[in-house]
Design a protein around this motif. Structure first.
Motif, PDB file in Angstrom:
ATOM      1  N   ALA A 189       0.826  -1.209   0.000  1.00 52.88           N
ATOM      2  CA  ALA A 189       0.000   0.000   0.000  1.00 52.88           C
ATOM      3  C   ALA A 189       0.860   1.258   0.000  1.00 52.88           C
ATOM      4  N   PHE A 190       1.934   1.253   0.778  1.00 49.79           N
ATOM      5  CA  PHE A 190       2.796   2.440   0.883  1.00 49.79           C
ATOM      6  C   PHE A 190       3.535   2.700  -0.431  1.00 49.79           C
ATOM      7  N   TYR A 241      -2.003   5.784   0.638  1.00 58.59           N
ATOM      8  CA  TYR A 241      -1.958   4.508   1.354  1.00 58.59           C
ATOM      9  C   TYR A 241      -3.291   4.204   2.045  1.00 58.59           C
TER      10      TYR A 241
END
Length: 959
Positions: free
Chosen positions: A263-264, A590
């Motif tokens: 996600a990051f 994110y």
């Protein structure tokens, strides 16, 4: 790949087949428009210069100097120098021009080469790193091989197949909405670009078509870049959401690290690509305009009309903010109509007999629209919004900097110093990003927020170190900026750093007021004991209280930067706050990716361990989203003030020096100024009323559509009322479970958002133009001051209130309120003793129940115990959930159950649904309100001054 025909998957999810030929036509149309735009840009510049020789159309326009003086410059005989600065100025400037600088001799070639290297190298590094992050995310396989599957929690084959179908469905929904929205935005860009072309060409004297044309071109390029920024973010988010879900299937620390990194990194794709592309685009446009606004002496020396260069460049920021307005409002209405509709339908209304559904239940008709909306508003809208802030802050800083003779004489490198801040910010953010993914990775739930906070802190430290030598290397030793004399590079450095750390502090303060790790949000959650009303009251109070510290910080930044560097300092402070934009965007994007990942896990009915990870990522994402909104609002306030200064500077250029607004100031006691200030303070409330009512109407239609489907689609309610294990048993027995019609809810959200985004957008765009045209520049000054002061307070309050309600709901769903609420059975309760016991025994763990298994007893988790009760004694289950029957805790207290689907949870859900349009529609859009009104005023300042010398059609001013 999925294992069954595509049409069966579409049928299964209540979706209609997309016409692939129509999609291909849309893609080709978009490509054609892009090519046409590029051809027009090249042809426009080349045609202008071919038409009139090396001086171009400047000789044929009245830009403040006569054709004779222009020719003398071309022949190498510069006009008389402006007093005290030795730069070329006009002898026959219009009355009141005050001998303003027209052409300034270009500095050394070294400054230009250094600027080219810094901007393009840093930009290329940013794009390359964004591609690298995309490549890493793309390596995650949605259908893991046998080796990877052995390291994951076990899931049914059907769940894995549904995951892929859901992923594709969300992608298609997102693309369909963006295409529909950007068609409207394209029509707006063309239409409003024509208005800019005409009005910006009228400056009171002759028509300066080249000035209007170049400003309109900047506007179009800014709008297209903003669209591209939103599209990149949207596509990356819907590409990575299911991959985050798959990563969360890994067991233990591996699952935490992989899912967070996915996600990051996906957020980083948007962050680095947006900053790099925006930086290179605005710099390339500046170089083109630099060439256009140049004249050459007989010896080949170049002189440049910087004032017109950066005034025309201001259209770039206007294009970015105009598209961001529609993206934020349209996307916000879409996402919150779907979110509120799904929440109310499933968690509050339910399917009958006391049965409630999660918002991400696959049997909730609004669930796909909800997941599409997470990307539409929070990703595409945020990307366009922060792109607009970057473009406007950069344009404002360079426009104000060009008014300083010392900065202009120092050469191109000093003029584009504001772009260096963002360029080096890419490198610092890039280096620090490896701390989150490799050096200090997430290994458990508690690490998530800490890792994200470390990112913000380290990037701020890195920029603090980098900016000191950069400021002294690029800027002249002493500068006069407006009325501020003797400004040094050290003062500019302090202005940048004040914005940098001010943004960091605002982010951390926002976290305190929106994260359930801290007492403010926990107090809001605890207030749900007595229902939704007290939960809402507590949330509103928290929002108002959360305004205090951020506004104090913003006020101190404004005071410090203006005191030391004038309005140039405010623009630098805004860019300082945006210096870590790549990291801020990565953290912000994110959040919705994690939210989508959790929704996909729930819809695909993956094991609970997967959803636990995605819920934890999502809860941290809500906080980071609030932090991102705090950055956006703080930077918008500073950008708006900088643009306000640019408006005053540009309007004052056509006034007598001793009577100008820049010298005499804006008189607050003037009737037109004070009246306009009060009116301006009202505009954000008018705007918020329109957007919130739009969300309410669309959500109302969504709830009715869900109710219709549950009533009219045979078997849907029965399928929705089954729990996970019951559905598994039903499938094993060959029963067909009925799925809802998701497409109908998507169409409701899409049509509502596209229809309702027009009025709020036109309110913001038309207000400064009408006020300036009819009432004059003094009224515009009051309008801008009122709108900025009002928007900042309202935006922070709305965003933090909604964020607190959202995380209070998640705190409740985790079962953290269990053990806090006493069951009143008539016996007296000592509140102090109860409080002390609740602090020691709370959460789901305090409600473990003893169950007889054969000849022995063993403790089982309360959720498992309740699941068994629901199957064996439905009436008792309902009584427990409604608070009519207590649960005894491990320390012997009788408590109300306050977890998911309880009465307290219903109150928290109501608070969350009230907060949804506050934090994701009206609140975030208000920062665009203040920026857009300010940049419009800057772009049309000369047009306003052409009407009764700046007093408007009604001649209300005293200019």
């Amino acid at each position: 790949k999925i294992g069954f025909p595509h049409h069966m998957a579409m049928e299964k999810f209540g979706l209609r087949e997309v016409d692939k030929h129509a999609v291909r036509k849309q893609q080709l149309a978009g490509l054609g428009v892009s090519v046409l735009l590029a051809v027009c840009m090249v042809a426009g510049f080349q045609g202008a210069h071919r038409a009139s020789g090396p001086i171009g159309l400047l000789q044929q326009s009245s830009i403040g100097a006569s054709a004779l003086k222009m020719q003398s410059l071309a022949n190498g005989t510069a006009p008389a120098a402006a007093a005290g600065n030795g730069t070329a100025a006009s002898d026959d400037a219009p009355a009141g021009d005050g001998g303003s600088v027209l052409f300034i001799k270009d500095g050394s070639l070294g400054g230009l080469i250094a600027a080219d290297i810094i901007v393009y190298v840093c930009g290329a590094v940013g794009v390359a790193f964004a591609y690298y992050l995309y490549w890493v995310v793309a390596k995650i396989n949605l259908t893991p091989d046998a080796e990877e599957a052995s390291l994951m929690v076990k899931s049914d084959k059907e769940s894995d197949e549904e995951l892929v179908v859901i992923y594709e469905t969300i992608q298609e929904g997102a693309q369909a909405f963006l295409w529909a929205e950007y068609q409207i935005c394209g029509i707006f860009v063309v239409g409003f670009g024509a208005i800019i072309f005409v009005l910006c060409s009228h400056t009171g004297g002759d028509w300066e078509w080249n000035i209007g044309g170049l400003t309109a071109l900047s506007f179009v390029i800014g709008g297209v870049t903003s669209i591209l920024s939103g599209y990149i973010g949207m596509m990356v988010a819907v590409f990575s959401n299911a991959r985050t879900t798959v990563s969360a299937k890994f067991e233990g620390e591996e699952g935490w690290q992989r899912s967070f990194n996915c996600a990051f990194r996906a957020g980083g794709v948007m962050g680095y690509s947006l900053v790099a592309l925006s930086l290179m685009t605005v710099y390339t446009l500046s170089l083109c305009y630099r060439q256009y606004f140049s004249v050459f002496g007989a010896d080949g020396s170049r002189s440049i009309h910087y004032k017109h260069l950066f005034e025309c460049l201001a259209g770039y920021g206007l294009g970015g903010s105009a598209i961001a307005m529609f993206g934020r409002v349209g996307g916000g209405i879409f996402t919150k109509a779907a979110d509120v509709g799904a929440d109310l339908s499933g968690k509050v209304i339910g399917v009958g007999d006391g049965k409630k559904l999660d918002e991400d239940s696959p049997y909730n008709p609004g669930v796909i629209a909800d997941n599409v909306g997470d990307n539409v508003g929070d990703v595409a809208g945020m990307g366009s919004d922060l792109f607009g802030s970057f473009g406007e802050a950069s344009c404002a800083a360079m426009l104000i900097g060009a008014s300083s003779a010392a900065i202009a004489e120092a050469g191109w490198g000093a003029l584009v110093f504001p772009l260096y801040i963002s360029a080096f910010g890419i490198l610092v953010c890039l280096g620090v990003s490896f701390v989150a993914t490799d050096v200090y990775p997430v290994r458990k739930e508690e690490d998530i927020e800490n890792v994200l906070k470390v990112q913000l802190f380290l990037t701020s430290v890195g920029m603090t170190v980098v900016m000191f030598p950069l400021a002294y290397g690029a800027l002249p030793g002493s500068m006069d900026i407006g009325t501020i004399k003797g400004v040094t590079p050290g003062m500019c450095y302090v202005a940048v750093v004040s914005g940098l750390w001010g943004g960091c502090l605002i982010g951390f303060i926002t976290e305190i007021y929106t994260s359930h790790s801290y007492s403010p949000v926990r107090d809001v959650a605890l207030s749900a004991e007595t229902g939704a009303a007290t939960n809402i009251i507590y949330g509103l109070a928290l929002g108002y209280q959360s305004v205090i510290l951020p506004v104090i910080i913003i006020s101190l930044i404004m005071f410090t930067s203006v005191k030391m560097c004038g309005m140039y300092g405010v623009a630098l402070a805004a860019l300082g706050m945006l210096a870590t934009l790549a990291t801020c965007l990565a953290i912000d994007v994110y959040g919705p990716i994690s939210d989508n990942a959790g929704g996909i896990a729930e819809m695909a009915e993956l094991p609970g361990d997967v959803r636990d990870k995605t819920d934890a990522l999502d809860a941290a994402g809500n906080t980071t989203a609030a932090i991102g909104k705090g950055f956006a609002i703080g930077s918008a306030a500073l950008v708006s003030l900088a643009l306000f200064g640019a408006f005053i500077t540009r309007a004052s250029a056509s006034m007598r020096p001793d009577k100008s607004l820049a010298a005499a100031g804006v008189n607050l006691l003037s009737p037109i100024v004070f009246g306009s200030l009060v009116f301006g303070a009202m505009v954000p409330y008018w705007f918020s009323a329109l957007t919130m009512k739009s969300v309410g109407q669309a959500a109302n239609a969504m709830v009715k559509e869900v109710a219709r489907q549950w009533a009219e689609i045979p078997g849907l309610c029965d399928s929705a009322g089954l729990d996970f294990h019951e559905r598994q048993e039903a499938r094993a027995q060959g029963q067909t479970l009925v799925k809802p019609d998701y497409q109908a809810c998507i169409e409701i959200a899409t049509n509502a958002s596209l229809r309702e985004m027009i009025a709020p957008g036109m309110l913001v765009i038309c207000t400064p133009i009408l006020v300036g045209s009819f009432l004059g520049v003094q009224a515009v000054a009051g309008l801008l001051a009122g709108s900025v002061a009002s928007s900042v307070q309202l935006a922070i309050s709305m965003s933090n209130t909604g964020g607190a309600w959202d995380n209070a709901k998640k705190y409740t769903e985790k079962g953290e309120l269990n053990g806090w609420f006493p069951f009143r059975d008539g016996r007296p309760i000592n509140d102090y003793e109860w409080q002390d016991a609740a602090e020691r025994y709370n959460g789901d763990g305090c409600m473990k129940q003893k169950v007889r298994m054969g000849n022995s007893e063993r403790e089982v988790p309360v959720k498992q115990w309740l699941g068994d009760i629901e199957k064996t004694d439905q009436s008792r289950y309902v009584r427990i959930m409604m608070g009519d029957e207590p649960i005894v805790t491990v320390d012997g207290r009788k408590c109300l159950y306050a977890g998911k689907k309880s009465a307290a949870h219903a109150g928290a859900v109501v608070g969350d649904t009230v907060g949804d349009p506050l934090k994701d529609t009206s609140g975030p859009a208000l920062n665009i309100v203040m920026k857009l009104m300010a940049i419009i005023s800057v772009v049309f300042a000369n047009f306003f001054m052409s009407i009764n010398n700046g007093n408007g059609i009604f001649n209300c001013g005293t200019v």
